[in-house]
Motif scaffolding. Structure first.
Motif, PDB file in Angstrom:
ATOM      1  N   UNK A  18       0.836  -1.207   0.000  1.00 44.26           N
ATOM      2  CA  UNK A  18       0.000   0.000   0.000  1.00 44.26           C
ATOM      3  C   UNK A  18       0.867   1.251   0.000  1.00 44.26           C
ATOM      4  N   UNK A  19       1.949   1.194   0.748  1.00 39.79           N
ATOM      5  CA  UNK A  19       2.857   2.344   0.818  1.00 39.79           C
ATOM      6  C   UNK A  19       3.450   2.616  -0.568  1.00 39.79           C
ATOM      7  N   UNK A  20       3.843   1.530  -1.259  1.00 43.41           N
ATOM      8  CA  UNK A  20       4.362   1.680  -2.625  1.00 43.41           C
ATOM      9  C   UNK A  20       3.309   2.313  -3.519  1.00 43.41           C
ATOM     10  N   UNK A  21       2.074   1.799  -3.389  1.00 48.35           N
ATOM     11  CA  UNK A  21       0.978   2.274  -4.241  1.00 48.35           C
ATOM     12  C   UNK A  21       0.728   3.771  -4.000  1.00 48.35           C
ATOM     13  N   UNK A  22       0.793   4.199  -2.723  1.00 49.66           N
ATOM     14  CA  UNK A  22       0.553   5.622  -2.401  1.00 49.66           C
ATOM     15  C   UNK A  22       1.574   6.514  -3.074  1.00 49.66           C
ATOM     16  N   UNK A  23       2.787   5.960  -3.278  1.00 48.73           N
ATOM     17  CA  UNK A  23       3.843   6.765  -3.888  1.00 48.73           C
ATOM     18  C   UNK A  23       3.904   6.594  -5.399  1.00 48.73           C
ATOM     19  N   UNK A  24       2.931   5.853  -5.939  1.00 46.68           N
ATOM     20  CA  UNK A  24       2.898   5.647  -7.390  1.00 46.68           C
ATOM     21  C   UNK A  24       3.919   4.631  -7.869  1.00 46.68           C
ATOM     22  N   UNK A  25       4.482   3.837  -6.946  1.00 51.86           N
ATOM     23  CA  UNK A  25       5.490   2.849  -7.342  1.00 51.86           C
ATOM     24  C   UNK A  25       4.878   1.461  -7.536  1.00 51.86           C
ATOM     25  N   UNK A  26       3.571   1.380  -7.348  1.00 48.57           N
ATOM     26  CA  UNK A  26       2.845   0.119  -7.576  1.00 48.57           C
ATOM     27  C   UNK A  26       1.453   0.511  -8.062  1.00 48.57           C
ATOM     28  N   UNK A  27       0.873  -0.321  -8.941  1.00 49.28           N
ATOM     29  CA  UNK A  27      -0.495  -0.035  -9.410  1.00 49.28           C
ATOM     30  C   UNK A  27      -1.423   0.046  -8.217  1.00 49.28           C
ATOM     31  N   UNK A  28      -2.525   0.737  -8.375  1.00 48.08           N
ATOM     32  CA  UNK A  28      -3.498   0.836  -7.291  1.00 48.08           C
ATOM     33  C   UNK A  28      -3.865  -0.573  -6.792  1.00 48.08           C
ATOM     34  N   UNK A  29      -3.969  -0.760  -5.479  1.00 43.87           N
ATOM     35  CA  UNK A  29      -4.295  -2.086  -4.941  1.00 43.87           C
ATOM     36  C   UNK A  29      -5.773  -2.420  -5.182  1.00 43.87           C
ATOM     37  N   UNK A  30      -6.058  -3.522  -5.853  1.00 49.60           N
ATOM     38  CA  UNK A  30      -7.463  -3.831  -6.088  1.00 49.60           C
ATOM     39  C   UNK A  30      -8.180  -4.305  -4.825  1.00 49.60           C
ATOM     40  N   UNK A  31      -7.436  -4.822  -3.832  1.00 42.77           N
ATOM     41  CA  UNK A  31      -8.073  -5.418  -2.641  1.00 42.77           C
ATOM     42  C   UNK A  31      -8.473  -6.851  -2.973  1.00 42.77           C
ATOM     43  N   UNK A  32      -8.620  -7.683  -1.942  1.00 45.75           N
ATOM     44  CA  UNK A  32      -8.940  -9.083  -2.234  1.00 45.75           C
ATOM     45  C   UNK A  32     -10.404  -9.232  -2.617  1.00 45.75           C
ATOM     46  N   UNK A  33     -10.697 -10.313  -3.348  1.00 45.75           N
ATOM     47  CA  UNK A  33     -12.064 -10.573  -3.762  1.00 45.75           C
ATOM     48  C   UNK A  33     -12.822 -11.368  -2.706  1.00 45.75           C
ATOM     49  N   UNK A  34     -14.052 -11.716  -3.011  1.00 46.36           N
ATOM     50  CA  UNK A  34     -14.868 -12.487  -2.068  1.00 46.36           C
ATOM     51  C   UNK A  34     -14.418 -13.946  -2.024  1.00 46.36           C
ATOM     52  N   UNK A  35     -15.028 -14.690  -1.098  1.00 47.87           N
ATOM     53  CA  UNK A  35     -14.517 -16.029  -0.806  1.00 47.87           C
ATOM     54  C   UNK A  35     -14.764 -17.035  -1.932  1.00 47.87           C
ATOM     55  N   UNK A  36     -13.701 -17.781  -2.233  1.00 52.10           N
ATOM     56  CA  UNK A  36     -13.771 -18.850  -3.233  1.00 52.10           C
ATOM     57  C   UNK A  36     -12.551 -19.746  -2.997  1.00 52.10           C
ATOM     58  N   UNK A  37     -12.706 -20.635  -2.026  1.00 57.42           N
ATOM     59  CA  UNK A  37     -11.564 -21.423  -1.536  1.00 57.42           C
ATOM     60  C   UNK A  37     -10.832 -22.136  -2.672  1.00 57.42           C
ATOM     61  N   UNK A  38     -11.594 -22.780  -3.537  1.00 57.10           N
ATOM     62  CA  UNK A  38     -10.929 -23.631  -4.529  1.00 57.10           C
ATOM     63  C   UNK A  38     -10.112 -22.852  -5.542  1.00 57.10           C
ATOM     64  N   UNK A  39     -10.413 -21.592  -5.733  1.00 57.36           N
ATOM     65  CA  UNK A  39      -9.596 -20.753  -6.637  1.00 57.36           C
ATOM     66  C   UNK A  39      -8.464 -20.082  -5.862  1.00 57.36           C
ATOM     67  N   UNK A  40      -8.795 -19.585  -4.642  1.00 58.51           N
ATOM     68  CA  UNK A  40      -7.902 -18.625  -3.998  1.00 58.51           C
ATOM     69  C   UNK A  40      -6.585 -19.232  -3.522  1.00 58.51           C
ATOM     70  N   UNK A  41      -6.615 -20.445  -2.984  1.00 61.75           N
ATOM     71  CA  UNK A  41      -5.364 -20.969  -2.416  1.00 61.75           C
ATOM     72  C   UNK A  41      -4.330 -21.259  -3.509  1.00 61.75           C
ATOM     73  N   UNK A  42      -4.792 -21.827  -4.624  1.00 57.93           N
ATOM     74  CA  UNK A  42      -3.862 -22.074  -5.736  1.00 57.93           C
ATOM     75  C   UNK A  42      -3.300 -20.757  -6.260  1.00 57.93           C
ATOM     76  N   UNK A  43      -4.215 -19.777  -6.441  1.00 63.62           N
ATOM     77  CA  UNK A  43      -3.794 -18.482  -6.989  1.00 63.62           C
ATOM     78  C   UNK A  43      -2.820 -17.791  -6.039  1.00 63.62           C
ATOM     79  N   UNK A  44      -3.087 -17.871  -4.738  1.00 55.41           N
ATOM     80  CA  UNK A  44      -2.205 -17.234  -3.753  1.00 55.41           C
ATOM     81  C   UNK A  44      -0.775 -17.754  -3.888  1.00 55.41           C
TER      82      UNK A  44
END
Ligand code: 48F
Length: 269
Positions: free
Chosen positions: A188-214
């Protein structure tokens, strides 16, 4: 009162105070520079710190609370059973936590048992801990490379600025890991300084997708800065996984692998 034989050694207040100040100061001075600083002592940060330290690198774990463990003490809804899906149980095997297979590929362990064993394994690997210490900012070098963190005591960070006005201090490292969970404070600190794209924030729950993607997305998000755990979901807009921890544990392992590879490359350069 009759003089009785003493049970404890004849050591007084001044010796106790000296021991605390002396040992804390020596360790703190030594860790003003480390190979890796991990910010956040939840399950992903603990595993990352432990695995890197096991390879004999110098690792400092910065944690804003007095205690380590983050969300790993409790499974969900204030119930202290933690679950992992296969292959997360391999990390429980490694730290010798007993668990029960409740259905094909789903395992349950006691939160306090699993969390305290993980903390102990992290300390035994040689990781040093700066607790009650809050991440405040990043240290930068040329080309936006992250080279450390700026920290302050947690109580100071929580006091109104008009009362405190106390500057933080900086700790240097070859690599920094953001394991601060849902808020992804470092990214978030990087994003505030324009050194990272805006943080989208995490999505809603979907166990079978999220752990692999993480696990897939765990890695370097900027030069010198690696993300692991829930911070990755927040940084990349991945779904959350709720009260199951295999993804967190394996994300910590992947962050350690990436860090060790980078440290080896830096040593060769
Ligand atoms: O939230 P946390 O446990 O992060 P994690 O390792 O694991 C997430 C799971 O616990 C759970 C989940 C399971 O599926 O989704 O949420 O990604 O641990 C984050 C740690 O970082 C510390 C915080 O106190 C906690 O121990 N932390 C957060 N912000 C700061 C910090 C900060 N600014 N400075 C220092 N420590």
């Amino acid at each position: 009162m009759a003089e009785r034989q003493r049970l404890f050694a004849p050591v007084g207040e001044k010796e106790i105070t000296r021991a605390i100040v002396d040992e804390f100061s020596k360790e703190f001075l030594d860790y003003v520079t480390s190979d890796v600083i991990v910010v956040g002592g939840g399950p992903s940060g603990l595993v990352a710190a432990k695995d890197i330290a096991k390879k004999k690198y110098k690792v400092l774990l910065v944690e804003r609370m007095n205690y380590l463990g983050g969300g790993f003490w409790i499974g969900g809804y204030l119930m202290n059973k933690v679950t992992v899906r296969d292959p997360g149980q391999k990390v429980l095997d490694e730290i010798e936590v007993p668990y029960k297979e409740v259905s094909d590929g789903l395992y349950v362990a006691d939160g306090p048992y699993a969390c305290s064993k993980l903390i102990a394994a992290t300390c035994e690997a040689g990781v040093k801990v700066a607790n009650m210490t809050m991440f405040d900012d990043l240290v930068y070098r040329e080309n936006g490379r992250v080279a450390g963190v700026v920290v302050n005591w947690t109580p100071i960070s929580n006091m109104p600025k008009e009362i405190t006005c106390l500057d933080p201090i900086a700790l240097e490292a070859k690599l920094v890991i953001d394991a601060t969970g849902h808020d992804a404070y470092l990214i978030s600190r990087l994003a505030k300084q324009g050194l990272y794209n805006k943080l989208p924030g995490h999505g809603s729950m979907w166990v079978e997708k999220s752990e692999d993607a993480l696990v897939e997305y765990t890695g370097e998000v900027a030069p010198g800065l690696i993300a692991c755990g829930m911070a990755v979901n927040t940084a990349f807009g991945l779904p959350r996984m709720g009260p199951t921890f295999g993804g967190m544990l394996l994300s910590g392992k992947k962050a350690a692998e990436v860090a060790i590879r980078r440290l080896q490359e830096q040593a060769r350069a």
